[in-house]
Design an enzyme around this catalytic site. Structure first.
Site, mmCIF file in Angstrom:
data_model
loop_
_atom_site.group_PDB
_atom_site.id
_atom_site.type_symbol
_atom_site.label_atom_id
_atom_site.label_comp_id
_atom_site.label_asym_id
_atom_site.label_seq_id
_atom_site.Cartn_x
_atom_site.Cartn_y
_atom_site.Cartn_z
ATOM 1 N N ASN A 1 2.226 -8.207 0.809
ATOM 2 C CA ASN A 1 1.853 -7.579 -0.676
ATOM 3 C C ASN A 1 0.868 -8.588 -1.145
ATOM 4 O O ASN A 1 0.956 -9.730 -0.795
ATOM 5 C CB ASN A 1 3.068 -7.725 -1.589
ATOM 6 C CG ASN A 1 2.878 -7.249 -3.016
ATOM 7 O OD1 ASN A 1 2.264 -6.413 -3.144
ATOM 8 N ND2 ASN A 1 3.417 -8.008 -3.975
ATOM 9 N N ASN B 1 -8.373 -2.172 -4.274
ATOM 10 C CA ASN B 1 -7.998 -2.978 -3.004
ATOM 11 C C ASN B 1 -7.914 -1.953 -1.844
ATOM 12 O O ASN B 1 -8.675 -2.270 -0.467
ATOM 13 C CB ASN B 1 -6.899 -3.611 -3.029
ATOM 14 C CG ASN B 1 -7.146 -5.095 -3.736
ATOM 15 O OD1 ASN B 1 -7.575 -5.853 -3.484
ATOM 16 N ND2 ASN B 1 -6.659 -4.852 -4.957
ATOM 17 N N ILE C 1 10.430 -2.725 -2.759
ATOM 18 C CA ILE C 1 10.664 -2.115 -1.177
ATOM 19 C C ILE C 1 12.401 -2.582 -0.915
ATOM 20 O O ILE C 1 12.835 -3.414 -1.344
ATOM 21 C CB ILE C 1 9.745 -3.155 -0.271
ATOM 22 C CG1 ILE C 1 8.294 -2.615 -0.452
ATOM 23 C CG2 ILE C 1 10.267 -2.961 1.091
ATOM 24 C CD1 ILE C 1 8.144 -1.361 -0.015
ATOM 25 N N HIS D 1 -0.269 -10.195 -4.994
ATOM 26 C CA HIS D 1 0.005 -10.286 -6.208
ATOM 27 C C HIS D 1 -0.956 -10.950 -7.017
ATOM 28 O O HIS D 1 -1.651 -12.046 -6.465
ATOM 29 C CB HIS D 1 1.315 -11.403 -6.258
ATOM 30 C CG HIS D 1 1.945 -11.365 -7.589
ATOM 31 N ND1 HIS D 1 2.747 -10.238 -8.251
ATOM 32 C CD2 HIS D 1 2.023 -12.158 -8.750
ATOM 33 C CE1 HIS D 1 3.057 -10.581 -9.344
ATOM 34 N NE2 HIS D 1 2.572 -11.643 -9.715
HETATM 35 C C1 GAR Z 1 -4.151 -5.636 -7.972
HETATM 36 O O1 GAR Z 1 -4.814 -6.582 -8.920
HETATM 37 C C2 GAR Z 1 -2.928 -6.347 -7.273
HETATM 38 O O2 GAR Z 1 -2.808 -7.465 -7.100
HETATM 39 C C3 GAR Z 1 -1.878 -6.004 -8.537
HETATM 40 O O3 GAR Z 1 -2.171 -4.585 -8.933
HETATM 41 C C4 GAR Z 1 -3.814 -4.434 -8.709
HETATM 42 C C5 GAR Z 1 -4.035 -3.125 -8.017
HETATM 43 O O4 GAR Z 1 -5.455 -3.001 -8.176
HETATM 44 N N1 GAR Z 1 -0.561 -5.901 -8.103
HETATM 45 C C6 GAR Z 1 0.518 -6.270 -8.716
HETATM 46 O O5 GAR Z 1 0.503 -6.364 -9.848
HETATM 47 C C7 GAR Z 1 1.915 -6.249 -8.040
HETATM 48 N N2 GAR Z 1 2.872 -6.846 -8.505
HETATM 49 P P1 GAR Z 1 -6.199 -1.808 -7.485
HETATM 50 O O6 GAR Z 1 -5.408 -0.692 -7.482
HETATM 51 O O7 GAR Z 1 -7.396 -1.537 -8.122
HETATM 52 O O8 GAR Z 1 -6.225 -2.262 -6.129
#
Ligand code: GAR
Length: 191
Positions: free
Chosen positions: A102, A15, A88, A104
């Site tokens: 954030n 991301n 945080i 999720h």
């Molecule tokens: C993403 O899918 C994000 O939504 C999730 O971690 C992934 C990171 O992927 N976040 C959470 O679960 C937060 N609670 P990436 O490192 O490839 O962007």
């Protein structure tokens, strides 16, 4: 003056990469810094071709205010948590009210809270035989995944979808919408 984004990630960083690429040629928005708590995080390698250096920080500097001061000195307009897994703290929320967001990987308030991240979320969604899942972009407050919701998008699930397929569907939504929502927030539009 350009608007400034600071990004925090703990892992792979797909991301973060997608967001950096989205704003790469934007003349009014810039990436002021990318930070990780994990010296082995994939995000560090991922951003090398973009010539963006990822700064690694330690638990102490996160808790004692050192990192917060450093980030305050960057004067960010928005702090974006993109796969950042530490909770945080209050001083951050007070220093940046409604300026920390954030993403999720589920439709909050379902499948949120401590321990609910990445693959664990998709596994729980599969176990509960949900017919849909999605993404939630929300403001960050002091409770995990409970800040005001800014944006949600759903995707349908097939009963045979594996957790990997669910993850792929969710990632596709993240890549398509997260940069646009950030852009809307910085332009004070409703996403
Ligand atoms: C993403 O899918 C994000 O939504 C999730 O971690 C992934 C990171 O992927 N976040 C959470 O679960 C937060 N609670 P990436 O490192 O490839 O962007």
């Amino acid at each position: 003056m350009k608007q400034r984004i600071v990004l925090l990630a703990s892992g792979n960083g797909s991301n973060v990469e997608n967001i950096c690429r989205f704003f790469e040629s934007n003349s009014s928005i810039e990436i002021a810094g990318v930070y990780t708590n994990n010296p082995k995080a994939g995000v560090i390698q991922r951003l090398q071709p973009l010539d963006i250096q990822v700064k690694v920080f330690e638990r102490n500097s996160f808790l004692d205010g050192t990192l917060l001061s450093e980030i305050q000195s960057l004067k960010p307009d928005l702090i974006v948590l993109a796969g950042f897994l530490w909770k945080i703290t209050k001083d951050w929320v007070q220093a940046f009210p409604n300026q920390i967001i954030n993403i999720h990987p589920a439709l909050l308030p379902k499948y949120g809270g401590k321990g609910m991240y990445g693959g664990y979320v998709h596994q729980a969604v599969k176990e509960n035989r949900e017919s849909e899942t999605g993404i939630t972009i929300h403001y960050v407050n002091e409770a995990y995944d409970e800040g005001a919701i800014i944006f949600q998008k759903k995707v349908s699930l097939h009963p045979n979808d594996s957790t990997e397929t669910i993850a792929t569907k969710v990632h596709q939504l993240e890549y398509a919408y997260f940069p646009k929502v950030i852009n809307s927030l910085l332009n004070k539009e409703r996403p």
